[in-house]
Design an enzyme around this catalytic site. Structure first.
Site, PDB file in Angstrom:
ATOM      1  N   SER A   1      92.921   7.673  23.147  1.00 29.48           N
ATOM      2  CA  SER A   1      93.622   8.521  24.118  1.00 29.48           C
ATOM      3  C   SER A   1      93.856   7.750  25.407  1.00 29.48           C
ATOM      4  O   SER A   1      92.900   7.362  26.096  1.00 29.48           O
ATOM      5  CB  SER A   1      92.795   9.764  24.422  1.00 29.48           C
ATOM      6  OG  SER A   1      93.324  10.399  25.567  1.00 29.48           O
TER       7      SER A   1
ATOM      8  N   HIS B   1      97.190   8.027  21.352  1.00 29.30           N
ATOM      9  CA  HIS B   1      97.124   9.469  21.606  1.00 29.30           C
ATOM     10  C   HIS B   1      97.592   9.714  23.038  1.00 29.30           C
ATOM     11  O   HIS B   1      97.047   9.171  23.996  1.00 29.30           O
ATOM     12  CB  HIS B   1      95.690   9.946  21.397  1.00 29.30           C
ATOM     13  CG  HIS B   1      95.512  11.424  21.468  1.00 29.30           C
ATOM     14  ND1 HIS B   1      95.823  12.261  20.410  1.00 29.30           N
ATOM     15  CD2 HIS B   1      95.056  12.231  22.461  1.00 29.30           C
ATOM     16  CE1 HIS B   1      95.549  13.520  20.755  1.00 29.30           C
ATOM     17  NE2 HIS B   1      95.093  13.527  22.003  1.00 29.30           N
TER      18      HIS B   1
ATOM     19  N   ASP C   1      98.207  12.406  25.837  1.00 28.71           N
ATOM     20  CA  ASP C   1      97.804  13.750  26.260  1.00 28.71           C
ATOM     21  C   ASP C   1      98.680  14.274  27.392  1.00 28.71           C
ATOM     22  O   ASP C   1      98.580  13.806  28.524  1.00 28.71           O
ATOM     23  CB  ASP C   1      96.354  13.716  26.756  1.00 28.71           C
ATOM     24  CG  ASP C   1      95.349  13.677  25.637  1.00 28.71           C
ATOM     25  OD1 ASP C   1      95.450  14.500  24.714  1.00 28.71           O
ATOM     26  OD2 ASP C   1      94.447  12.814  25.689  1.00 28.71           O
TER      27      ASP C   1
ATOM     28  N   MET D   1      99.583  17.267  29.920  1.00 29.97           N
ATOM     29  CA  MET D   1      98.984  18.474  30.529  1.00 29.97           C
ATOM     30  C   MET D   1      99.859  18.964  31.670  1.00 29.97           C
ATOM     31  O   MET D   1     100.316  18.166  32.486  1.00 29.97           O
ATOM     32  CB  MET D   1      97.604  18.136  31.079  1.00 29.97           C
ATOM     33  CG  MET D   1      96.667  17.546  30.057  1.00 29.97           C
ATOM     34  SD  MET D   1      95.085  17.188  30.807  1.00 29.97           S
ATOM     35  CE  MET D   1      94.240  16.411  29.425  1.00 29.97           C
TER      36      MET D   1
ATOM     37  N   HIS E   1     100.049  14.856  22.121  1.00 30.79           N
ATOM     38  CA  HIS E   1      99.262  16.105  22.147  1.00 30.79           C
ATOM     39  C   HIS E   1      99.710  16.924  23.359  1.00 30.79           C
ATOM     40  O   HIS E   1      99.379  16.597  24.495  1.00 30.79           O
ATOM     41  CB  HIS E   1      97.774  15.726  22.225  1.00 30.79           C
ATOM     42  CG  HIS E   1      96.841  16.889  22.334  1.00 30.79           C
ATOM     43  ND1 HIS E   1      95.520  16.752  22.698  1.00 30.79           N
ATOM     44  CD2 HIS E   1      97.022  18.228  22.117  1.00 30.79           C
ATOM     45  CE1 HIS E   1      94.933  17.941  22.701  1.00 30.79           C
ATOM     46  NE2 HIS E   1      95.823  18.846  22.374  1.00 30.79           N
TER      47      HIS E   1
ATOM     48  N   MET F   1      99.460  19.810  25.728  1.00 30.68           N
ATOM     49  CA  MET F   1      98.619  20.892  26.258  1.00 30.68           C
ATOM     50  C   MET F   1      99.438  21.554  27.351  1.00 30.68           C
ATOM     51  O   MET F   1      99.158  21.409  28.540  1.00 30.68           O
ATOM     52  CB  MET F   1      97.299  20.318  26.776  1.00 30.68           C
ATOM     53  CG  MET F   1      96.372  19.867  25.660  1.00 30.68           C
ATOM     54  SD  MET F   1      95.099  18.734  26.215  1.00 30.68           S
ATOM     55  CE  MET F   1      96.030  17.211  26.181  1.00 30.68           C
TER      56      MET F   1
ATOM     57  N   MET G   1      90.026  20.753  18.420  1.00 26.41           N
ATOM     58  CA  MET G   1      89.484  20.317  19.712  1.00 26.41           C
ATOM     59  C   MET G   1      87.966  20.498  19.711  1.00 26.41           C
ATOM     60  O   MET G   1      87.458  21.566  19.378  1.00 26.41           O
ATOM     61  CB  MET G   1      90.084  21.149  20.856  1.00 26.41           C
ATOM     62  CG  MET G   1      91.553  20.883  21.134  1.00 26.41           C
ATOM     63  SD  MET G   1      91.952  19.164  21.502  1.00 26.41           S
ATOM     64  CE  MET G   1      90.971  18.854  22.977  1.00 26.41           C
TER      65      MET G   1
ATOM     66  N   ASP H   1      89.305  15.813  18.511  1.00 20.98           N
ATOM     67  CA  ASP H   1      89.595  15.285  19.856  1.00 20.98           C
ATOM     68  C   ASP H   1      88.633  15.874  20.875  1.00 20.98           C
ATOM     69  O   ASP H   1      88.591  17.086  21.066  1.00 20.98           O
ATOM     70  CB  ASP H   1      91.055  15.674  20.184  1.00 20.98           C
ATOM     71  CG  ASP H   1      91.520  15.176  21.542  1.00 20.98           C
ATOM     72  OD1 ASP H   1      90.783  14.435  22.206  1.00 20.98           O
ATOM     73  OD2 ASP H   1      92.661  15.540  21.900  1.00 20.98           O
TER      74      ASP H   1
HETATM   75  C1  DX5 Z   1      91.227  16.417  26.364  1.00 18.29           C
HETATM   76  C2  DX5 Z   1      92.182  15.471  25.678  1.00 18.29           C
HETATM   77  C3  DX5 Z   1      91.517  14.351  25.009  1.00 18.29           C
HETATM   78  C4  DX5 Z   1      90.737  13.434  25.910  1.00 18.29           C
HETATM   79  C5  DX5 Z   1      89.605  12.899  25.101  1.00 18.29           C
HETATM   80  O1  DX5 Z   1      91.895  17.546  26.777  1.00 18.29           O
HETATM   81  O2  DX5 Z   1      92.963  16.152  24.715  1.00 18.29           O
HETATM   82  O3  DX5 Z   1      92.422  13.600  24.208  1.00 18.29           O
HETATM   83  O4  DX5 Z   1      91.475  12.374  26.425  1.00 18.29           O
HETATM   84  O5  DX5 Z   1      88.798  12.165  25.938  1.00 18.29           O
HETATM   85  P1  DX5 Z   1      87.323  11.749  25.536  1.00 18.29           P
HETATM   86  O6  DX5 Z   1      87.408  10.947  24.286  1.00 18.29           O
HETATM   87  O7  DX5 Z   1      86.868  10.975  26.720  1.00 18.29           O
HETATM   88  O8  DX5 Z   1      86.550  13.034  25.340  1.00 18.29           O
HETATM   89 ZN    ZN Z   2      94.188  14.982  23.193  1.00 18.21          ZN
END
Ligand code: DX5
Ligand code: ZN
Length: 216
Positions: A7, A32, A34, A36, A66, A68, A137, A175
């Site tokens: 990620s 990955h 992310d 948000m 991903h 969110m 998750m 994840d």
């Molecule tokens: C959290 C993200 C993850 C995050 C994971 O909302 O979706 O992908 O980056 O980070 P670690 O591996 O540090 O928990």
């Molecule tokens: Zn993620």
């Protein structure tokens, strides 16, 4: 064979391209990404222009996006155009899940569906046959570096059993808080794709971390 999707949320954004190249060279299977929006989750990360730049710099990488965000359906085309290889959105979002899966596929992209820790694995089952990826998750989405929630393991087992029963083989991804200790537990429970942020980009020896997690 277990695949690894580091990620980039945990990367040094000033050196993003270089760090991504490093983890891919070390054997990471994909990146990955992310996204948000500060609404669906209480944090804002990055979006379409960053994917566009990364895709331009590393055109051969597989981008595991991903989302969110509150209304993923509205952004499918923009992320596909920017280079997404697979788009995963949340069942808990405001967009209709079936419609969003169809839109992602119609845009020529692979489709994934994710569930937060409070959503039962069974909620995914009506969509199982239409998915390329299921993302469980193991932390509340929003931030990297959180502690793994073991409740994810039973969900992975349920989903693996159901996929096997139906003769399906989507990616079963997990994840949040995945590291050298929790990773093997996830694999034993049926995951075949591990996301790891802090356990890869947070390490001084990123290549070594990738090799370690890939070897699980
Ligand atoms: C959290 C993200 C993850 C995050 C994971 O909302 O979706 O992908 O980056 O980070 P670690 O591996 O540090 O928990
Ligand atoms: Zn993620």
């Amino acid at each position: 064979m277990t695949q690894l999707s580091p990620s980039i949320l945990a990367a040094d954004f000033a050196r993003l391209g270089e760090e991504c190249r490093q983890v891919l060279d070390a054997g990471a299977d994909m990146l990955h990404f992310d996204v948000m929006d500060g609404c669906f989750v209480p944090n804002i990360s990055f979006g379409v222009p960053v994917l566009q730049s990364l895709h331009k710099a590393l055109p051969d990488a597989f981008y595991d996006v991903h989302l969110m965000i509150r209304r993923p359906l509205d952004y499918v085309d923009a992320f596909v155009k920017a280079g997404a290889s697979c788009i995963t959105f949340h069942l808990e979002s405001e967009s209709d899940a079936g419609e969003t899966i169809d839109a992602i596929h119609a845009a020529g992209c692979k489709a994934g569906l994710s569930i937060k820790p409070g959503t039962p694995a069974e909620a995914v089952l009506p969509f199982l046959d239409r998915l390329d990826l299921i993302l469980v998750m193991s932390v509340e989405p929003g931030f990297g570096g959180q502690k793994f929630m073991p409740g994810a393991l039973d969900k992975l087992k349920t989903l693996r059993a159901e996929c096997d029963a139906r003769g399906l083989s989507p990616w079963l991804e997990v994840d949040g808080g995945v590291d050298a200790v929790t990773g093997p537990q996830c694999v034993a429970a049926g995951a075949n794709l591990l996301v790891a942020g802090s356990a890869v980009f947070g390490k001084a020896d990123m290549a070594g971390a990738v090799r370690g997690l890939k070897g699980l």
